[in-house]
Design an enzyme around this catalytic site. Structure first.
Site, short mmCIF file in Angstrom:
data_model
loop_
_atom_site.label_atom_id
_atom_site.label_comp_id
_atom_site.label_asym_id
_atom_site.label_seq_id
_atom_site.Cartn_x
_atom_site.Cartn_y
_atom_site.Cartn_z
N TYR A 1 0.85 -1.19 0.00
CA TYR A 1 0.00 0.00 0.00
C TYR A 1 0.89 1.25 0.00
O TYR A 1 0.69 2.19 -0.77
CB TYR A 1 -0.92 -0.01 1.23
CG TYR A 1 -1.87 1.15 1.28
CD1 TYR A 1 -3.15 1.06 0.71
CD2 TYR A 1 -1.51 2.35 1.90
CE1 TYR A 1 -4.03 2.13 0.74
CE2 TYR A 1 -2.38 3.43 1.94
CZ TYR A 1 -3.64 3.32 1.36
OH TYR A 1 -4.50 4.37 1.40
N CYS B 1 -6.85 -10.91 63.40
CA CYS B 1 -7.52 -9.73 62.84
C CYS B 1 -9.01 -10.03 62.67
O CYS B 1 -9.37 -10.96 61.95
CB CYS B 1 -6.89 -9.37 61.50
SG CYS B 1 -7.71 -8.02 60.66
N LYS C 1 -32.90 5.34 25.79
CA LYS C 1 -31.59 5.35 26.46
C LYS C 1 -31.43 4.23 27.47
O LYS C 1 -32.41 3.71 28.00
CB LYS C 1 -31.42 6.68 27.18
CG LYS C 1 -31.31 7.86 26.25
CD LYS C 1 -29.95 8.48 26.40
CE LYS C 1 -29.99 9.95 26.03
NZ LYS C 1 -28.74 10.60 26.36
N LYS D 1 -27.51 3.61 19.44
CA LYS D 1 -27.30 5.05 19.59
C LYS D 1 -25.86 5.25 20.03
O LYS D 1 -25.49 5.01 21.16
CB LYS D 1 -28.26 5.65 20.62
CG LYS D 1 -28.16 7.17 20.68
CD LYS D 1 -29.28 7.77 21.48
CE LYS D 1 -29.32 9.28 21.36
NZ LYS D 1 -28.08 9.96 21.66
N ARG E 1 -22.75 19.38 14.01
CA ARG E 1 -24.16 19.67 14.07
C ARG E 1 -24.40 21.11 14.54
O ARG E 1 -25.32 21.78 14.07
CB ARG E 1 -24.81 18.68 15.04
CG ARG E 1 -26.26 18.91 15.28
CD ARG E 1 -26.87 17.66 15.91
NE ARG E 1 -28.23 17.93 16.28
CZ ARG E 1 -28.61 18.34 17.48
NH1 ARG E 1 -27.72 18.49 18.43
NH2 ARG E 1 -29.87 18.58 17.73
S1 IVH Z 1 -30.83 9.69 13.90
C1 IVH Z 1 -33.71 12.79 12.58
N1 IVH Z 1 -29.46 7.57 14.62
O1 IVH Z 1 -28.19 11.10 18.66
C2 IVH Z 1 -32.92 11.79 13.31
N2 IVH Z 1 -28.97 9.63 15.70
O2 IVH Z 1 -30.50 13.53 19.00
C3 IVH Z 1 -31.53 12.23 13.47
N3 IVH Z 1 -27.16 9.47 17.35
O3 IVH Z 1 -26.63 13.84 18.27
C4 IVH Z 1 -30.68 11.38 14.29
N4 IVH Z 1 -26.75 7.32 17.08
O4 IVH Z 1 -25.66 12.18 16.63
C5 IVH Z 1 -29.65 8.88 14.82
N5 IVH Z 1 -28.33 5.60 15.12
C6 IVH Z 1 -28.51 6.92 15.31
C7 IVH Z 1 -27.76 7.65 16.24
C8 IVH Z 1 -28.02 9.01 16.42
C9 IVH Z 1 -26.40 8.43 17.73
C10 IVH Z 1 -27.05 10.83 17.93
C11 IVH Z 1 -26.97 11.92 16.93
C12 IVH Z 1 -27.60 13.10 17.62
C13 IVH Z 1 -28.46 12.47 18.62
C14 IVH Z 1 -29.91 12.64 18.21
#
Ligand code: IVH
Length: 729
Positions: free
Chosen positions: A46, A490, A372, A131, A152
């Site tokens: 590479y 002890c 969550k 998430k 963002r």
């Molecule tokens: S969807 C319109 N999918 O969670 C929907 N968000 O409040 C937009 N995040 O800061 C988000 N994993 O960066 C989506 N599988 C996932 C996610 C995800 C993490 C974060 C995202 C954002 C927050 C959403």
């Protein structure tokens, strides 16, 4: 293209074509390396190709394009990031933190209500995803080339972090569609790597889906994060730098902060040293009609994957609320084993048409929700640092914390492990600390927030005397722990030793828990193990908060515990380094207690799985007169076990026989009966069948006894079993 002709290109390939060829090959191999984790050429090859491209670009500077593989690192340090206005706002998602089921059920109920579905209508199809705990990023591609990456920000306007994002190997500088499609055709065995979803048992395999054409403009959205192993390695490097006295260096508190710091690093050369990863989960602006490229969210993810973006393999298509509940539960179990942090799962309506019908409320889509998990890390303060003494005298520093809810429970203590760990973390009383509790693991202090330290907080040092009995505490050369030298003098060690002896896996004294042992030792009613068996009903009943009935139960449990096995007895003595497995080997090898007690180190070394450290520890234990005395006194109190002959030629009267135990036996506990049968060569099974040889029945035997009678299986009582064990039939 095969790799062969790549390294010796025919003479008629002009430099321009060669440049294009090198681009393709380097992009493709970077994808194999960073995204699929399956390189096909050695790093050195590479590098050769990379150098060839660099040389070609040096000759023709005007041929350098932003999507060239050489353009990942480069660029100057910035003074600030330019603002980027998002054409399609970057929304957040509503969060449910409720229990396992209600989070998913609330969401499903809301979606169905908005869509005006009746109870009778079919379940809705969702996509469930992880998430990720990183930061959201928008990647803008024009004609397949990465032209801008933005954070963002407030959702409307973010920051231009293109230079830093280019350094992330998993993010394509150029969308790979055609190259990847070719590659798949050539690599059928790699197909398995593209399997990434399941819908009710049926597997979605994007290797069979055709790779969509890339629209002129497409914004890919996802999460930039840092893997845990990369985070640990980064922090280790940072610690080295601090130790070398390099200015301005610090360690990071968690992977998310480290990732965020790297993305918002003004100098791209530094960002390049911070190992980042990426997962795609959606799109922003797309120059195509809605629904034209993909009809469902799953198709969208499949397409992104086909274009070379990493998509997490845990993505699932799921029908209805109950499926989401199951997903939430399953991921909760897998969470700690993932190589990166997640803080929950996300549910999304799969159909893009339905997503459009559902629309948005304020800044959140109605078609998605984040569910969550309890946070695994929290901030709290250190109220005190205690030193606890364990069964073998080990001193453990423990931080007493202001109560904090973390990992689903309220935590008030966190271990600091030992002197070196406590020193490395430099935890002091009054400090603000990060506590972590992942899964069922013991809570621990991850790190201190030095900026919150109160002035003149004293450095913690390990005491050199035992905090419980005042004996000397010593740390031997090569050991991590300080140990109290007081032994059974002890009281802390005494309490632990008694609890260890009485536990279920040792001789088992039912009902003798830590509160009671604490009381008994503190009141000086018990000093050594044999004292346990000298406890009378009156002594027990006279203890605070002890009802007559409970005292009676303890006396009976003690009586029952006297009938044990050699293995359990040896384990119960609590010899350092002798766990259950070693105790079993010792019992098997020597057969008799006296033989174990008298065995020289040499012959201990002849036992399965016993090495020099364990052999020495056993010898040291029995060389102490007071330990032999304990054994003698326990025997004198009536503690007994079957003694066998040494070694494998011990008679096995029950060899080849299968037993089923049912009901309560008069003296033997269930585990003890099982041990006895097994050490005599028999097998114990959970259910009665025609193959069962004997059912051993006690009082309140139920269906198993009935079945035995029905099948004509022989039934024994406890004396019958003991007789067989002694070689009778
Ligand atoms: S969807 C319109 N999918 O969670 C929907 N968000 O409040 C937009 N995040 O800061 C988000 N994993 O960066 C989506 N599988 C996932 C996610 C995800 C993490 C974060 C995202 C954002 C927050 C959403």
């Amino acid at each position: 293209m095969s790799t062969l002709d790549l390294f010796s290109p025919p003479d008629d390939v002009g430099p321009r074509d060669r440049l294009a060829q090198l681009h393709r090959e380097l992009h493709y191999n970077a994808h194999l390396y960073y995204v699929l984790d399956a390189p096909q050429i050695p790093d050195a090859q590479y590098d050769l190709l990379f150098k060839e491209l660099q040389a070609l670009e040096a000759e023709h500077p005007d041929w350098v394009t932003p999507d060239s593989p050489t353009q990942r690192v480069g660029g100057k340090a910035l003074d600030e990031f330019a603002p980027v206005r998002h054409v399609v706002p970057m929304l957040s998602i509503r969060t449910e933190t409720d229990t396992e089921s209600s989070g998913a059920e609330n969401f499903d109920a809301r979606v169905r209500r908005e869509l005006e579905l009746t109870e009778a209508s079919a379940p809705i199809e969702y996509v469930a995803e992880l998430k990720f705990d990183g930061l959201a990023i928008n990647l803008r591609y024009e004609r397949g080339v990465l032209v801008q990456a933005a954070t963002r920000g407030d959702g409307e306007t973010g920051e231009d972090v293109t230079q830093n994002i280019r350094t992330v190997g998993q993010i394509p500088l150029k969308i790979l569609a055609p190259t990847l499609a070719d590659a798949r055709a050539a690599l059928p065995l790699q197909g398995a790597r593209f399997v990434f979803g399941r819908s009710g048992g049926e597997t979605v395999d994007s290797s069979v889906a055709s790779v969509a054409e890339v629209p002129d403009v497409i914004e890919v959205r996802g999460e930039v994060y840092m893997r845990r192993d990369d985070f640990d390695a980064l922090n280790a490097r940072q610690r080295d730098r601090i130790a070398r006295g390099e200015k301005g260096e610090k360690t990071f508190v968690n992977p998310r902060n480290a990732a965020a710091g790297a993305v918002r690093q003004l100098d791209p050369a530094i960002a390049a040293q911070r190992p980042l990863s990426f997962f795609a989960y959606g799109v922003g602006e797309v120059s195509a009609r809605p629904g034209e490229l993909f009809a469902t969210h799953m198709e969208l993810l499949q397409t992104l994957k086909g274009w070379g973006f990493p998509v997490a393999e845990q993505v699932r298509v799921i029908s209805g609320a109950s499926g989401l509940v199951g997903y939430h539960r399953q991921i909760a179990q897998e969470r700690d084993a993932l190589p990166f942090d997640i803080d929950g799962v996300v549910y999304k309506v799969n159909s893009i048409a339905l997503q459009q019908r559902l629309g948005f409320v304020t800044r959140e889509p109605r078609w998605a929700v984040a569910h969550k998990y309890p946070a695994q890390e929290q901030l709290t303060t250190v109220l005190a640092i205690d030193v606890q003494v364990g069964r073998t005298g080990k001193l453990t520093p423990v931080a007493k914390l202001a109560p904090v809810f973390v990992g689903g429970v309220t935590v008030t203590n966190a271990t600091l492990h030992n002197e070196d760990e406590a020193r490395r973390k430099d935890v002091r009383i009054g400090d603000t600390v990060i506590v972590r509790r992942a899964g069922d693991v013991i809570p621990e202090v991850v790190s201190v927030l030095p900026e919150k330290r109160v002035a003149d907080a004293a450095i913690f040092t390990m005491p050199h005397i035992c905090p419980v009995c005042g004996s000397a505490a010593v740390r031997e050369e090569g050991e991590a722990d300080y140990r109290c030298t007081g032994g059974l003098f002890c009281s802390a060690q005494r309490k632990q030793a008694i609890l260890h002896f009485a536990q279920r896996r040792a001789v088992e004294v039912e009902g003798l828990g830590d509160k009671l042992v604490e009381q008994l030792v503190d009141a000086n009613v018990i000093r050594t193990l044999p004292d346990l068996y000298r406890l009378g009903l009156t002594a027990l009943a006279s203890l605070d908060r002890m009802a007559e009935k409970s005292a009676q139960n303890i006396v009976e449990a003690l009586e029952k515990s006297k009938q044990t096995t050699l293995q359990r007895f040896v384990y119960g003595l609590g010899i350092r380094h002798v766990g259950e497995a070693t105790a079993k080997e010792l019992a098997k090898h020597f057969g008799k207690m006296d033989a174990i007690m008298d065995a020289p180190e040499d012959s201990l070394l002849g036992v399965n799985d016993i090495g020099p450290i364990v052999a020495k520890s056993i010898r040291t234990f029995f060389d102490q007169a007071h330990n032999r005395e304990v054994v003698e006194q326990l025997r004198a109190c009536g503690v007994t076990w079957e003694e066998g002959a040494a070694g494998s030629d011990a008679p096995k009267p029950l060899a080849g026989k299968t037993f089923v135990l049912t009901g309560t036996l008069p003296t033997l506990g269930r585990d003890a009966a099982k041990d006895l049968i097994e050490s005599a060569g028999g097998k114990v099974s959970g259910s009665v069948s025609k193959k069962t040889n004997f059912v051993v029945a006690g009082t309140e035997a139920g269906s198993k006894l009935e079945k035995a009678v029905k099948l004509g299986v022989a039934v024994l009582d406890e004396p019958g079993l003991l007789e067989m064990l002694n070689g009778g039939t």
